[in-house]
Structures are given as C-alpha cells and as structure tokens.
Design a protein around this motif. Structure first.
Motif, PDB file in Angstrom:
ATOM      1  N   SER A  32       0.830  -1.210   0.000  1.00  0.00           N
ATOM      2  CA  SER A  32       0.000   0.000   0.000  1.00  0.00           C
ATOM      3  C   SER A  32       0.857   1.250   0.000  1.00  0.00           C
ATOM      4  O   SER A  32       0.535   2.234  -0.682  1.00  0.00           O
ATOM      5  N   ILE A  70      -7.326  -4.945  -4.973  1.00  0.00           N
ATOM      6  CA  ILE A  70      -5.905  -4.597  -4.975  1.00  0.00           C
ATOM      7  C   ILE A  70      -5.411  -4.413  -6.409  1.00  0.00           C
ATOM      8  O   ILE A  70      -4.659  -3.482  -6.704  1.00  0.00           O
ATOM      9  N   TYR A  73      -6.121  -0.918  -7.741  1.00  0.00           N
ATOM     10  CA  TYR A  73      -5.179   0.116  -7.305  1.00  0.00           C
ATOM     11  C   TYR A  73      -3.808  -0.076  -7.953  1.00  0.00           C
ATOM     12  O   TYR A  73      -3.137   0.908  -8.301  1.00  0.00           O
TER      13      TYR A  73
END
Length: 241
Positions: A32, A70, A73
C-alpha cells in the motif's frame, strides 16, 4: 548480525520456517505504501484512485474480492508500465529514495527472531502478499536479501501491470508447496487471511494481530499458540521486549 555471509546454509532436513512480511517483519502494509507513492506522483492517477475508491475500497476489505480490489489500485498506480521487469525497477527506485523511512518500519524484535532462525540453520522463507521485489529490496537493508521470497505475481494488462496471482490466503500455501516448501515447522503472521498457513505449521505464532482478531486466533489455533506483539503499536498481542 548484519552480514548475510555469517548465516550458515540450511542443512538437509533443516526445519522450514515461514514469515509473512507486512505487519510481521514490517510495521505496516508495504505494498500500500508503494502504490500510494506511485499514485501520488501523478495528479491524474490521484483523481482516478479517488473516483475508484468507493468501488475498490470495499472490494479490498472483503476477502473473496480482495485480489480484484488490490489489482485495481495496482493498475492505477502502474499505468504506463508494460512489463514486470520495468515494474521491478520502479520498486527499486522507490525503496532507494525512501530508504530511511522504510528502514524505520522494520521491527527490531521481528528481525531478531528472523536472524535467530537463520543462525540455527533453519530454512527460512518469506511469503507475502506484496510484490516479491519489494520485500527483497527491503530485506537487503538488513542483509537478508538472500532469503527466498514468494509474493504476489504481476504482469502487463491494459496498459499497466496488475496482480496475476495474489499470494494470499490458501493461495499462499499453494505457492509455497509448488516451490517445494511443504513441511512447515513454524509460521509467523499477523493476518486472519493467513490461517491456512498458520494451520499448516506445527508451531504457529501470531504476531501483531488486529485487536479484534485475538479471540478468533485463540479459538481456531491450538491451545497455547503464542499471540505476540513485536512492536506494532496499533496492534494486539502480548508485548515482547
């Protein structure tokens, strides 16, 4: 100990020890942090991430759709990259330019346990949901770059790179077994998503769990399973000095 050459090579039949990476060796979610940096570098990517978050955010939070959230992103953050090798070079640049900040997130207690297993000659492997190049580059800070890392595979798609195989939940155990890591003596992880890994180990150790997950781990893992806190201040577990 800070020289990888000082660690003895694992002998035949040495115990296999598996470490998760995020919230286990590293305080936070390394992937992240990487993708937030990639997105912040470009105003259009920031706008795209903001617009997509009402859809992608809940997908990330829900286990069956986490891979797709995920990947969304990852796609936004890596748009314009067209090969895994190119993506790895971007990762290396990110790690090199954020060295002090990243190194400060490595947990000293965790690294001590990690090094002790290596000193004993155990077969140590890292299995992470992060891109493997990211974990390898960070472990190089503390002379563990020679440790095998299994992580989420990425590949080109639609003008960017996306996760093609997420090293997560039961898939993490499958990926370990495919590479010959089968008979797990000990496993360390913070995450309920790693229950298949913890349950596959003879000696599971929960580290830095979310406070709300502690009772669940006590219920589903063998009695006496250690549930420890290695220095993540917002996480649960018994403190370890």
């Amino acid at each position: 100990m800070n020289d990888a050459a000082q660690y003895p090579p694992p002998g035949e039949g040495a115990p296999l020890v598996v470490f998760d990476f995020d919230h286990t060796l590293y305080d936070g979610d390394s992937g992240s942090h990487l993708f937030a940096w990639l997105i912040r570098r470009n105003p259009l990517r920031m706008l795209a991430a903001l617009l997509a978050t009402p859809v992608l955010g809940p997908m990330v939070a829900f286990l069956p759709t986490r891979r797709w959230g995920i990947s969304g992103y990852v796609w936004i953050g890596s748009f314009g990259l067209h090969a895994a090798r190119e993506f790895d070079r971007v990762i290396d640049r990110y790690v090199a330019t954020h060295r002090e900040r990243i190194a400060a997130r490595l947990l000293p207690v965790a690294l001590d346990v990690f090094a002790r297993h290596r000193v004993r000659g155990d077969r140590v492997v890292v299995a992470t949901g992060a891109p493997p190049e990211l974990a390898r580059a960070i472990l190089a800070f503390v002379a563990h770059e020679d440790v095998p890392v299994i992580g989420t595979a990425v590949g080109p798609r639609w003008g960017a790179v996306v996760a093609t195989r997420h090293c997560h939940n039961q898939e993490k155990v499958r990926m370990l077994r495919e590479r010959g890591y089968i008979d797990i003596e000990a496993a360390y992880s913070d995450s309920s998503a790693d229950l298949p890994l913890l349950q596959a180990a003879r000696r599971p150790v929960v580290v830095n769990p979310k406070p709300g997950r502690v009772e669940m781990f006590r219920r589903v893992l063998p009695a006496g399973t250690p549930i420890l806190n290695w220095g993540c201040h917002d996480r649960g577990g018994d403190p370890v000095s």
